[in-house]
Structures are given as structure tokens and as C-alpha cells.
Design a protein around this motif. Structure first.
Motif, short mmCIF file in Angstrom:
data_model
loop_
_atom_site.label_atom_id
_atom_site.label_comp_id
_atom_site.label_asym_id
_atom_site.label_seq_id
_atom_site.Cartn_x
_atom_site.Cartn_y
_atom_site.Cartn_z
N PHE A 64 0.85 -1.17 0.00
CA PHE A 64 0.00 0.00 0.00
C PHE A 64 0.90 1.24 0.00
O PHE A 64 1.43 1.63 1.03
N LEU A 65 1.06 1.82 -1.17
CA LEU A 65 1.95 2.98 -1.29
C LEU A 65 1.21 4.30 -1.17
O LEU A 65 1.75 5.29 -0.72
N ILE A 66 -0.04 4.32 -1.61
CA ILE A 66 -0.78 5.57 -1.65
C ILE A 66 -2.11 5.38 -0.92
O ILE A 66 -2.82 4.41 -1.15
N VAL A 67 -2.41 6.29 -0.07
CA VAL A 67 -3.69 6.28 0.64
C VAL A 67 -4.43 7.55 0.27
O VAL A 67 -3.84 8.63 0.21
N ASP A 68 -5.72 7.46 0.00
CA ASP A 68 -6.51 8.61 -0.42
C ASP A 68 -6.80 9.53 0.77
O ASP A 68 -7.87 9.48 1.38
N LEU A 69 -5.81 10.35 1.07
CA LEU A 69 -5.99 11.37 2.10
C LEU A 69 -6.28 12.71 1.43
O LEU A 69 -6.03 12.88 0.23
N PRO A 70 -6.82 13.69 2.15
CA PRO A 70 -7.07 15.01 1.55
C PRO A 70 -5.81 15.59 0.91
O PRO A 70 -4.70 15.34 1.36
N VAL A 71 -6.01 16.38 -0.14
CA VAL A 71 -4.88 16.94 -0.88
C VAL A 71 -4.02 17.81 0.02
O VAL A 71 -2.80 17.89 -0.14
N ALA A 72 -4.65 18.48 0.99
CA ALA A 72 -3.90 19.39 1.87
C ALA A 72 -2.95 18.67 2.81
O ALA A 72 -2.06 19.28 3.38
N VAL A 73 -3.10 17.36 2.95
CA VAL A 73 -2.25 16.60 3.85
C VAL A 73 -0.86 16.44 3.22
O VAL A 73 -0.75 16.01 2.08
N PRO A 74 0.21 16.81 3.94
CA PRO A 74 1.55 16.69 3.37
C PRO A 74 1.89 15.24 3.00
O PRO A 74 1.35 14.29 3.58
N ILE A 111 4.60 13.62 3.57
CA ILE A 111 5.28 12.92 4.65
C ILE A 111 4.25 12.28 5.59
O ILE A 111 4.46 11.18 6.12
N VAL A 112 3.10 12.94 5.79
CA VAL A 112 2.05 12.39 6.63
C VAL A 112 1.47 11.13 5.99
O VAL A 112 1.19 10.14 6.66
N ASN A 113 1.31 11.19 4.67
CA ASN A 113 0.82 10.03 3.94
C ASN A 113 1.77 8.85 4.10
O ASN A 113 1.35 7.72 4.36
N ILE A 114 3.07 9.12 3.97
CA ILE A 114 4.07 8.06 4.09
C ILE A 114 4.05 7.46 5.50
O ILE A 114 4.09 6.23 5.67
N VAL A 115 3.99 8.32 6.52
CA VAL A 115 3.95 7.84 7.90
C VAL A 115 2.69 7.01 8.14
O VAL A 115 2.74 5.95 8.78
N PHE A 116 1.57 7.47 7.58
CA PHE A 116 0.32 6.74 7.75
C PHE A 116 0.41 5.35 7.15
O PHE A 116 -0.01 4.37 7.76
N VAL A 117 0.97 5.27 5.94
CA VAL A 117 1.12 3.98 5.27
C VAL A 117 2.05 3.07 6.07
O VAL A 117 1.79 1.88 6.25
N PHE A 118 3.17 3.62 6.56
CA PHE A 118 4.14 2.84 7.32
C PHE A 118 3.50 2.28 8.58
O PHE A 118 3.68 1.09 8.91
N PHE A 177 0.32 1.79 9.07
CA PHE A 177 -0.68 0.81 8.65
C PHE A 177 -0.03 -0.54 8.36
O PHE A 177 -0.55 -1.59 8.75
N VAL A 178 1.11 -0.52 7.68
CA VAL A 178 1.84 -1.76 7.37
C VAL A 178 2.26 -2.46 8.65
O VAL A 178 2.11 -3.68 8.79
N LEU A 179 2.79 -1.71 9.62
CA LEU A 179 3.22 -2.30 10.88
C LEU A 179 2.04 -2.95 11.61
O LEU A 179 2.16 -4.07 12.13
N VAL A 180 0.92 -2.26 11.66
CA VAL A 180 -0.27 -2.80 12.33
C VAL A 180 -0.75 -4.05 11.60
O VAL A 180 -1.11 -5.05 12.23
N THR A 240 4.58 -6.48 2.18
CA THR A 240 6.00 -6.11 2.31
C THR A 240 6.74 -6.02 0.99
O THR A 240 7.67 -5.22 0.85
N LEU A 241 6.34 -6.83 0.00
CA LEU A 241 7.07 -6.88 -1.26
C LEU A 241 6.30 -6.31 -2.44
O LEU A 241 6.88 -6.08 -3.50
N GLY A 242 5.00 -6.12 -2.28
CA GLY A 242 4.20 -5.58 -3.37
C GLY A 242 3.73 -6.62 -4.35
O GLY A 242 3.12 -6.29 -5.36
N GLN A 243 4.02 -7.91 -4.09
CA GLN A 243 3.58 -9.00 -4.95
C GLN A 243 2.97 -10.09 -4.07
O GLN A 243 3.51 -10.43 -3.03
N GLY A 244 1.87 -10.63 -4.54
CA GLY A 244 1.20 -11.68 -3.77
C GLY A 244 -0.29 -11.64 -4.02
O GLY A 244 -0.83 -10.67 -4.56
N TYR A 245 -0.97 -12.70 -3.63
CA TYR A 245 -2.41 -12.80 -3.82
C TYR A 245 -3.08 -12.31 -2.55
O TYR A 245 -3.18 -13.04 -1.56
#
Length: 301
Positions: free
Chosen positions: A158-168, A170-177, A179-182, A261-266
Motif C-alpha cells: 500500500f503505497l498511496i492512501v486517499d488522504l485530503p490533498v492538503a495533507v503533506p 510525509i504524513v501520507n508516508i507515515v500513515f502507510v508505514f 498501517f503496514v506495521l499494524v 511487504t514486497l508488493g507481490q502476492g495474492y
């Protein structure tokens, strides 16, 4: 005559678990965890280094046999990191399963002398195996970063999350990271639950029928090849065979870990929900049989 401070009575319901009692014995769980870690490689030359050597040798063997000789696909991913992702998950599950499956047989002397909640032992086993899992995850991350910075086509699922355009960004990246950990944490809980459920179920059955432990060892070996560890599910033809593989509750968990983690898989929410439901039902069934066996297992072991 001193007052009675605690009365020990058998559980009236087979499915009941006194979590408050287990929590009161948390110090005992900690002692068992320490014992499991120390005893495993006691009087060995390399000690905890085996936590790293074993997965590395396994990955090398996978690369030679399945990647080199059999020429099996890895969905375009580097072989080392692909095989490591599957093996890390399987090793933790198999360790929890194999070690908890002998709970009654290996602790019969202690169980016959002193009372404590018997579930404390398999729970401690699942927790102690987290050390090995954590070290091997660190090895996986090291391989991941090596191939990533050398231009390999690997990325988080999950590289991109549909957050508001005004959200920086870096916030998107932290959110995704985060989310991946959880998400990975939930997958690890599912691995632990499946290993614990199958382990206590087998442990309960082998108190009376010892030859089942031999049969079960063979089944676990075959089970590994019925799980997409050394091959991606994309190489399995759609139809009955793929459905049978995905019915295996471990398949969706390992495929989801590879995807996240790798971007490939079912990746399938449906199959993940199935695996989670399977785990819950398995734990309930395992606890029912475990509670039934612990009442009289000293007469049969």
C-alpha cells in the motif's frame, strides 16, 4: 488454623478459560519464556546465531533447488527476499505448532506435582518464539533494504492512501508505514493463534495415541509444500487446485505478508477473513479438548 485464601476447583465448562487466573500467573509465564530461550541452544557453540544460520541456509537451498534447478517463478522478485518472506512466517508458525504439540508429554512430571493453569506452558512457548521471529524479521529487513537500494522492484503493498490533498506527503508516508506495521502485527497474531490452536489440539490427542505424533511430524512436512512459500500462488492454475491451496489457512496469511511487504502476492480480504475465522474456531476447539484432557491426562501419559 489459617484462613483459606484460594480454592482450586476444576473448570465446570470445557470451553471456559480463566484469563484472570492466567494473568495472575504472568510471572510463571515469564519464567517459562526465559527457560525456553535459554534451554533451546544451551551447550551449543554458536548459540543464538542459529536463529540466523537456519533461515539463511534454508533460503540458499531454496534458491539452488527451486530457483536454480526447478526454475520456479518468484513473480519477478529477488529470490532471496521472496523465499525469506515465506520462510520467516512458516518458521514461526511451525515452531509454535511443534513445540506446543508436546506440551503434555514434555511437562508431565511437573504437571503431576504442582498446580498452575496448564495453558500457561503453550502460551509461554508462543511468546518465547517471538525472539527468534524478531531476529529473523530483522534479517528479512536487511535483505529487503539491500535489494531495494540496488534497484529491485520491491515496495510496500500500500503505497498511496486517499488522504485530503492538503495533507503533506510525509504524513501520507507515515500513515502507510504505521498501517503496514499494524497489518503485519495482525498477521503475526494469526500465525501465533494458528500455531497455538493446532499445537494444543495435537498435544491433547497424543497423550493417549503416541503414534499420532509421528504421523503429525510427517503431515507438517507435507503441509509446508501445500503452502505458497517457495512458489507464488500466481503460478497455480485457477480452479480446484488453487482453491484447495487457499483453503489452507496459512496460505492467505503468507500471501498477504508477501503483498504487504514486497508488493507481490495474492491479497484477498475474503480469504484472510476465512483464515481468521478458522483460527478462532480452532482455538475454541483446541481449548475445549485441552481442558477435557488435562483433567485425566496423568492416567494416560
Amino acid at each position: 488454623m489459617s484462613d483459606v485464601t484460594q480454592v482450586i476447583t476444576p473448570h465446570q465448562k470445557l470451553w471456559s478459560v480463566d484469563f484472570r487466573e492466567i494473568w495472575r500467573y504472568r510471572d510463571l509465564i515469564a519464567l517459562f519464556v526465559k527457560r525456553n530461550i535459554v534451554v533451546q541452544y544451551k551447550q551449543t557453540i554458536l548459540g543464538p546465531l542459529w536463529y540466523i544460520i537456519q533461515p539463511l541456509l534454508t533460503v540458499i537451498m531454496n534458491m539452488v533447488v527451486f530457483g536454480g534447478i526447478a526454475k520456479m517463478s518468484t513473480d519477478g522478485l529477488p529470490q532471496a527476499v521472496f523465499y525469506m518472506a515465506g520462510n520467516v512466517c512458516w518458521f514461526y508458525f511451525a515452531d509454535c505448532l511443534n513445540q506446543t504439540s508436546s506440551t503434555f508429554r514434555t511437562n508431565q512430571a511437573m504437571f503431576g506435582k504442582v498446580y498452575f493453569p496448564r495453558l500457561v506452558v503453550p502460551i509461554a512457548t508462543v511468546i518465547s518464539n517471538l525472539l527468534r521471529f524478531g531476529i529473523q524479521i530483522g534479517l528479512f529487513v536487511a535483505l529487503y533494504l539491500y535489494f531495494f537500494f540496488n534497484g529491485a522492484d520491491i515496495h510496500l503493498g500500500f503505497l498511496i492512501v486517499d488522504l485530503p490533498v492538503a495533507v503533506p506527503v510525509i504524513v501520507n508516508i507515515v500513515f502507510v508505514f504505521v498501517f503496514v506495521l499494524v497489518f503485519v502485527f495482525v498477521l503475526v497474531l494469526m500465525l501465533a493463534g494458528l500455531g497455538l490452536g493446532f499445537g494444543i489440539l495435537v498435544s491433547s490427542m497424543t497423550t493417549k495415541y503416541r503414534d499420532l505424533s509421528i504421523l503429525f511430524t510427517f503431515i507438517v512436512q507435507l503441509w509446508m509444500y501445500a503452502t505458497p512459500i517457495v512458489y507464488p500462488i500466481s503460478t497455480v492454475p485457477e480452479g480446484t487446485l488453487r482453491t484447495l491451496i487457499m483453503i489452507n489457512p496459512m496460505s492467505s496469511v503468507i500471501e498477504a505478508f508477501k503483498y504487504i511487504t514486497l508488493g507481490q502476492g495474492y491479497f484477498s480480504w475474503l480469504y484472510l477473513a476465512y483464515s481468521f475465522t478458522f483460527m478462532v474456531v480452532l482455538l475454541v476447539l483446541g481449548i475445549v479438548i485441552f481442558n477435557k484432557v488435562q483433567r485425566s491426562f496423568m492416567d494416560t501419559v
